[in-house]
Design a protein around this motif. Structure first.
Motif, PDB file in Angstrom:
ATOM      1  N   ASP A  30      91.655  26.964   3.291  1.00 58.46           N
ATOM      2  CA  ASP A  30      91.665  27.887   4.439  1.00 58.46           C
ATOM      3  C   ASP A  30      90.941  27.306   5.655  1.00 58.46           C
ATOM      4  O   ASP A  30      91.401  27.455   6.787  1.00 58.46           O
ATOM      5  CB  ASP A  30      91.043  29.232   4.053  1.00 58.46           C
ATOM      6  CG  ASP A  30      91.927  30.018   3.081  1.00 58.46           C
ATOM      7  OD1 ASP A  30      93.126  29.693   2.970  1.00 58.46           O
ATOM      8  OD2 ASP A  30      91.410  30.947   2.444  1.00 58.46           O
ATOM      9  N   SER A  34      92.789  26.744   9.191  1.00 58.86           N
ATOM     10  CA  SER A  34      92.260  27.378  10.397  1.00 58.86           C
ATOM     11  C   SER A  34      92.016  26.336  11.487  1.00 58.86           C
ATOM     12  O   SER A  34      92.359  26.547  12.660  1.00 58.86           O
ATOM     13  CB  SER A  34      90.966  28.110  10.037  1.00 58.86           C
ATOM     14  OG  SER A  34      90.380  28.643  11.194  1.00 58.86           O
ATOM     15  N   GLN A  37      95.325  25.186  12.942  1.00 60.17           N
ATOM     16  CA  GLN A  37      95.877  26.181  13.873  1.00 60.17           C
ATOM     17  C   GLN A  37      95.203  26.064  15.240  1.00 60.17           C
ATOM     18  O   GLN A  37      95.870  26.091  16.269  1.00 60.17           O
ATOM     19  CB  GLN A  37      95.681  27.599  13.310  1.00 60.17           C
ATOM     20  CG  GLN A  37      96.586  27.914  12.148  1.00 60.17           C
ATOM     21  CD  GLN A  37      96.323  29.309  11.622  1.00 60.17           C
ATOM     22  OE1 GLN A  37      95.297  29.571  11.003  1.00 60.17           O
ATOM     23  NE2 GLN A  37      97.246  30.219  11.890  1.00 60.17           N
ATOM     24  N   GLN A  38      93.889  25.940  15.236  1.00 59.49           N
ATOM     25  CA  GLN A  38      93.128  25.855  16.482  1.00 59.49           C
ATOM     26  C   GLN A  38      93.514  24.598  17.268  1.00 59.49           C
ATOM     27  O   GLN A  38      93.800  24.671  18.464  1.00 59.49           O
ATOM     28  CB  GLN A  38      91.644  25.841  16.139  1.00 59.49           C
ATOM     29  CG  GLN A  38      90.729  25.773  17.330  1.00 59.49           C
ATOM     30  CD  GLN A  38      89.268  25.710  16.891  1.00 59.49           C
ATOM     31  OE1 GLN A  38      88.910  26.042  15.774  1.00 59.49           O
ATOM     32  NE2 GLN A  38      88.426  25.271  17.788  1.00 59.49           N
TER      33      GLN A  38
END
Length: 137
Positions: A30, A34, A37-38
């Motif tokens: 995860d 994350s 994605q950023q």
């Protein structure tokens, strides 16, 4: 054309991040997703879902990425190559474990991009200093 170049840059950065995260055989965590994605949103100026990341991961073979980076290296500017390496390194440390396989994949990416060893080391040193500054804030 600039939009196409930005998309290529964002796609190569994402694939490099996935390759490093996948190198330790632990799957995508995860914290890594994350971060991906950023970084992708920063680069592509649009969001990406965990499902889209999973689809890219499935479609990207380990050797395929290195071949893609090798082919792209002559047309990528220095800044893009550095950004690919920085993003891949951030992924490497995202789960607070650095596996030998991840370190090797990062080195392979650097070699595929034709980044000289001394420049590769300088990128990592600069990134380490930046990370220390971030912790101090």
């Amino acid at each position: 054309m600039p939009e196409r170049a930005a998309n290529l840059r964002a796609d190569l950065i994402l694939k490099a991040m996935i390759a490093v995260a996948s190198a330790d055989a632990g799957g995508l965590e995860d914290s890594e997703i994350s971060l991906m994605q950023q970084v992708y949103e920063d680069q592509a100026k649009r969001p990406i879902t965990p499902q889209e990341i999973a689809e890219v991961a499935e479609a990207t073979t380990r050797d395929g990425l290195l071949a893609e980076l090798t082919a792209a290296a002559p047309v990528l500017d220095r800044e893009t190559k550095e950004e690919i390496i920085r993003a891949a390194y951030l992924t490497l440390i995202a789960d607070d474990r650095i596996a030998a396989e991840e370190r090797k994949k990062l080195k392979d990416i650097s070699m595929a991009l034709r980044v000289p060893e001394i420049h590769f080391g300088a990128i990592l040193e600069d990134l380490a200093l930046w990370l220390e500054e971030q912790k101090a804030k």
